[in-house]
Design a protein around this motif. Structure first.
Motif, PDB file in Angstrom:
ATOM      1  N   LEU A 163       0.807  -1.219   0.000  1.00  0.00           N
ATOM      2  CA  LEU A 163       0.000   0.000   0.000  1.00  0.00           C
ATOM      3  C   LEU A 163       0.845   1.277   0.000  1.00  0.00           C
ATOM      4  CD1 LEU A 163      -2.871  -1.024   2.408  1.00  0.00           C
ATOM      5  CD2 LEU A 163      -2.874  -1.023  -0.065  1.00  0.00           C
ATOM      6  N   VAL A 164       1.824   1.284  -0.888  1.00  0.00           N
ATOM      7  CA  VAL A 164       2.665   2.469  -1.020  1.00  0.00           C
ATOM      8  C   VAL A 164       1.886   3.576  -1.717  1.00  0.00           C
ATOM      9  CG1 VAL A 164       4.658   3.387  -2.248  1.00  0.00           C
ATOM     10  CG2 VAL A 164       4.840   1.222  -1.038  1.00  0.00           C
ATOM     11  N   VAL A 165       2.023   4.789  -1.262  1.00  0.00           N
ATOM     12  CA  VAL A 165       1.518   5.959  -1.984  1.00  0.00           C
ATOM     13  C   VAL A 165       2.733   6.792  -2.359  1.00  0.00           C
ATOM     14  CG1 VAL A 165       0.052   7.967  -1.923  1.00  0.00           C
ATOM     15  CG2 VAL A 165      -0.635   5.917  -0.686  1.00  0.00           C
ATOM     16  N   ALA A 166       3.187   6.620  -3.588  1.00  0.00           N
ATOM     17  CA  ALA A 166       4.431   7.257  -4.006  1.00  0.00           C
ATOM     18  C   ALA A 166       4.193   8.693  -4.424  1.00  0.00           C
ATOM     19  CB  ALA A 166       5.030   6.474  -5.173  1.00  0.00           C
ATOM     20  N   VAL A 209       0.591  13.220 -14.199  1.00  0.00           N
ATOM     21  CA  VAL A 209       1.683  12.849 -13.312  1.00  0.00           C
ATOM     22  C   VAL A 209       1.868  11.334 -13.304  1.00  0.00           C
ATOM     23  CG1 VAL A 209       0.143  12.781 -11.304  1.00  0.00           C
ATOM     24  CG2 VAL A 209       2.605  13.093 -10.961  1.00  0.00           C
ATOM     25  N   GLU A 210       3.100  10.885 -13.358  1.00  0.00           N
ATOM     26  CA  GLU A 210       3.412   9.455 -13.279  1.00  0.00           C
ATOM     27  C   GLU A 210       3.372   8.999 -11.831  1.00  0.00           C
ATOM     28  OE1 GLU A 210       7.488   7.836 -14.087  1.00  0.00           O
ATOM     29  OE2 GLU A 210       6.455   6.836 -15.752  1.00  0.00           O
ATOM     30  N   ILE A 211       2.773   7.823 -11.587  1.00  0.00           N
ATOM     31  CA  ILE A 211       2.689   7.311 -10.221  1.00  0.00           C
ATOM     32  C   ILE A 211       3.398   5.978 -10.041  1.00  0.00           C
ATOM     33  CG2 ILE A 211       0.571   8.588  -9.730  1.00  0.00           C
ATOM     34  CD1 ILE A 211      -1.018   6.057 -10.144  1.00  0.00           C
ATOM     35  N   ALA A 212       3.828   5.345 -11.124  1.00  0.00           N
ATOM     36  CA  ALA A 212       4.596   4.095 -11.008  1.00  0.00           C
ATOM     37  C   ALA A 212       5.296   3.824 -12.324  1.00  0.00           C
ATOM     38  CB  ALA A 212       3.688   2.926 -10.636  1.00  0.00           C
ATOM     39  N   ARG A 219     -11.252   8.691 -11.240  1.00  0.00           N
ATOM     40  CA  ARG A 219      -9.921   9.134 -11.666  1.00  0.00           C
ATOM     41  C   ARG A 219      -9.668   8.666 -13.092  1.00  0.00           C
ATOM     42  NH1 ARG A 219      -8.048  12.894  -8.480  1.00  0.00           N
ATOM     43  NH2 ARG A 219      -5.928  12.436  -9.168  1.00  0.00           N
ATOM     44  N   ASP A 220      -8.758   9.351 -13.767  1.00  0.00           N
ATOM     45  CA  ASP A 220      -8.322   8.956 -15.108  1.00  0.00           C
ATOM     46  C   ASP A 220      -6.877   8.493 -15.000  1.00  0.00           C
ATOM     47  OD1 ASP A 220     -10.791   9.794 -16.134  1.00  0.00           O
ATOM     48  OD2 ASP A 220     -10.057  11.848 -16.414  1.00  0.00           O
ATOM     49  N   ILE A 221      -6.684   7.183 -14.932  1.00  0.00           N
ATOM     50  CA  ILE A 221      -5.354   6.594 -14.748  1.00  0.00           C
ATOM     51  C   ILE A 221      -5.166   5.512 -15.797  1.00  0.00           C
ATOM     52  CG2 ILE A 221      -3.847   5.305 -13.176  1.00  0.00           C
ATOM     53  CD1 ILE A 221      -5.305   6.607 -10.836  1.00  0.00           C
ATOM     54  N   MET A 222      -4.005   5.498 -16.419  1.00  0.00           N
ATOM     55  CA  MET A 222      -3.742   4.461 -17.410  1.00  0.00           C
ATOM     56  C   MET A 222      -2.357   3.875 -17.241  1.00  0.00           C
ATOM     57  SD  MET A 222      -3.292   6.500 -21.074  1.00  0.00           S
ATOM     58  CE  MET A 222      -2.887   4.999 -21.998  1.00  0.00           C
ATOM     59  N   ARG A 262      -4.053   4.291  -4.400  1.00  0.00           N
ATOM     60  CA  ARG A 262      -4.754   5.093  -5.392  1.00  0.00           C
ATOM     61  C   ARG A 262      -5.479   4.239  -6.425  1.00  0.00           C
ATOM     62  NH1 ARG A 262       0.367   8.957  -6.432  1.00  0.00           N
ATOM     63  NH2 ARG A 262       1.344   6.931  -6.062  1.00  0.00           N
ATOM     64  N   ILE A 263      -5.034   2.993  -6.580  1.00  0.00           N
ATOM     65  CA  ILE A 263      -5.694   2.122  -7.558  1.00  0.00           C
ATOM     66  C   ILE A 263      -6.129   0.790  -6.960  1.00  0.00           C
ATOM     67  CG2 ILE A 263      -4.383   3.151  -9.458  1.00  0.00           C
ATOM     68  CD1 ILE A 263      -2.741   0.601  -9.570  1.00  0.00           C
ATOM     69  N   ASP A 264      -6.061   0.624  -5.637  1.00  0.00           N
ATOM     70  CA  ASP A 264      -6.320  -0.698  -5.085  1.00  0.00           C
ATOM     71  C   ASP A 264      -7.753  -1.168  -5.325  1.00  0.00           C
ATOM     72  OD1 ASP A 264      -7.527   0.973  -3.250  1.00  0.00           O
ATOM     73  OD2 ASP A 264      -6.569   0.099  -1.478  1.00  0.00           O
ATOM     74  N   LYS A 265      -8.730  -0.260  -5.403  1.00  0.00           N
ATOM     75  CA  LYS A 265     -10.110  -0.685  -5.656  1.00  0.00           C
ATOM     76  C   LYS A 265     -10.298  -1.207  -7.076  1.00  0.00           C
ATOM     77  CE  LYS A 265     -12.265   2.256  -2.157  1.00  0.00           C
ATOM     78  NZ  LYS A 265     -13.249   3.344  -1.882  1.00  0.00           N
ATOM     79  N   ALA A 266      -9.388  -0.862  -7.972  1.00  0.00           N
ATOM     80  CA  ALA A 266      -9.485  -1.363  -9.344  1.00  0.00           C
ATOM     81  C   ALA A 266      -9.353  -2.880  -9.394  1.00  0.00           C
ATOM     82  CB  ALA A 266      -8.405  -0.717 -10.214  1.00  0.00           C
TER      83      ALA A 266
END
Length: 476
Positions: free
Chosen positions: A25-28, A405-408, A381-384, A453-457
């Motif tokens: 559960l890192v939030v970078a 913004v890049e998250i990973a 959110r709009d994440i790809m 930020r994306i764990d519910k996905a």
């Protein structure tokens, strides 16, 4: 990049790699370029919130360096992976242990792949002497009367362990990529939008100029063996973008992404970005077009956000075979461009908002440029996730279309420091809780992300996934 068996038209490429370290559960913070420099050959580096959990190397007739892995599609517990020599099927019931199920030898670049129900579609964009899986390449030196075929092949995959060849349909300039659009109402058909193009200045066998159109194949789902070409609408009656010293002229489309539930599609058409009305699947209409002669060299692909209020276009600078992630290239070329879709109906427009490019420098021997990706189903959110060839895999947020913004990220080091070997992630897609990547040289990769930020996905599930046919993930 020129494909060795092609008629001289430039061919696009793409792919990706494997491994990292997991933090629970890192939030970078927004990812920054690594000041330590470029990783070594095959060295794996990543942000702490993503890791590789599996890799299946290329084998058999797919193992050669020139047998490039290409696109991916998914259905149920199976992943279908294209290769210039055919396609592979993997059982991904356990993502950490994908099991090769079968390999179908059927040469013909790119063999980009889509699936619908019991049918699998392969895009063939190199001239063959016939439409069989035993065909051979036909060089340009052959007389114009020599047999030539390229287009779309259809397979029955009702038994994924034993795919059966059903039908082939020839199309002008072949099929570089393809997009599936289901029929409406009582129309039990699927329509195949075929993207192809001609970069040469002269007519070529099966690919005459002007080629300002797409091809549409109708496939009756109950009788796929009767599939046929039904239309070839011209999208650019004015000829499209004429080209310049930095950008390709429009002579067809490279890729189309459809969003049937919203009745729209986005076309990446060499020198033009296009928004299409597909409310009548057999008769798409252009709503608006957009150009970026300053920074876009080759409009390659498109991804809508889930609300269809934005679209991300990619620029495949260098054709997928160039080292474009260098300081000398900069952050606005070979990148993504984010557009808001404004207005309504036939008055919709594409309004530019910003660029996104991975912030890491690559080696001069690494082909690196924006390539194939998909949304991660994060509601609100709009994440790809996106492939960048040897630039690796990036997860980035464009909810604020002006400030992506890049998250990973995850990447392998170069395949070689002595020569540029085309490799890296061709396609990186999210499917039912994991990221799957088809690496051009290294094989089939599976990655896992741990970030709240994306764990519910991870809870969202779909039975079928084609990146070029988007569905509303709120209805999965």
């Amino acid at each position: 990049m020129k494909h060795p068996a092609s008629r001289g038209r430039l061919k696009r490429l793409a792919c990706v790699g494997a491994a990292a370290v997991l933090s629970t559960l890192v939030v970078a913070a927004p990812v920054q370029a690594d000041p330590a420099g470029i990783p070594g050959v095959d060295q794996i580096v990543s942000s702490p919130n993503i890791r590789q959990i599996a890799n299946e190397p290329k084998v058999g007739p797919f193992a050669a360096e020139n047998a490039l892995n290409s696109d991916l599609a998914f259905q149920g517990k199976y992943a279908y992976a294209g290769n210039y020599n055919g396609f592979s099927v993997y059982d991904i019931s356990r993502p950490s242990d994908p099991v090769p199920v079968t390999q179908v030898l059927c040469p013909g670049s790119q063999n980009d792949i889509s699936i619908w129900g019991d049918l699998l579609f392969l895009a063939t964009d190199s001239i063959r002497n016939d439409d069989s899986c035993n065909s051979v390449a036909v060089p340009n030196s052959e007389p114009s009367t020599a047999p030539r075929w390229e287009g779309v092949k259809i397979f029955d995959v009702s038994d994924p362990r034993n795919p059966k060849y059903v039908k082939a349909v020839k199309t002008d300039c072949g099929s570089h990529t393809l997009t599936l659009v289901p029929g409406k109402g009582h129309d039990r058909s699927v329509y195949v939008y075929v993207s192809s193009y001609n970069l040469d200045v002269v007519d070529l066998p099966n690919c005459a100029q002007p080629h300002d159109k797409i091809s549409i194949i109708k496939v009756p789902l109950r009788k796929p063996d009767t599939a046929s070409l039904i239309a070839a609408p011209v999208l650019f009656p004015d000829g499209g973008f004429p080209g310049d010293t930095d950008s390709r002229r429009t002579t067809g489309c490279h890729d189309i992404t459809a969003y049937p539930a919203k009745d729209i599609a986005a076309g990446a058409c060499m020198g033009d970005g296009v928004l299409l009305d597909i409310s009548r699947p057999a008769s798409p209409k252009v709503i608006t077009t957009v150009r970026d002669a300053e920074n876009f060299a080759f409009w390659h692909s498109a991804t809508f956000n889930n609300d269809a209020t934005k679209v991300v276009f990619t620029d495949e600078l260098g054709g997928g075979g160039g080292a474009e992630c260098l300081p000398s290239i900069g952050a606005t070329k070979g990148a993504d461009a984010i557009y808001d879709i404004t207005g309504k109906g036939k008055h919709r427009k594409l309004e530019f908002r910003s660029y996104f490019k991975i912030p890491r420098e690559n080696a001069t021997t690494e082909n690196c440029v924006a390539h194939n990706g998909s949304l991660i189903p994060v509601k609100g959110r709009d994440i790809m996730v996106q492939a960048w060839y040897q630039g690796g895999i990036s997860i980035w947020d464009f909810t604020n279309s002006r400030k992506p913004v890049e998250i990973a990220y995850w990447e392998r080091g170069p395949l070689s420091l002595d020569r540029l070997i085309v490799g890296g992630s061709w396609s990186a897609y999210w499917y039912n809780g994991h990221i799957y990547s088809n690496d051009i040289q290294k094989g089939f990769d599976v990655l896992e992300v741990s970030d709240r930020r994306i764990d519910k996905a991870e809870r969202e599930r779909t039975w079928q996934f084609n990146a070029q046919t988007q569905t509303d993930y709120r209805k999965w």
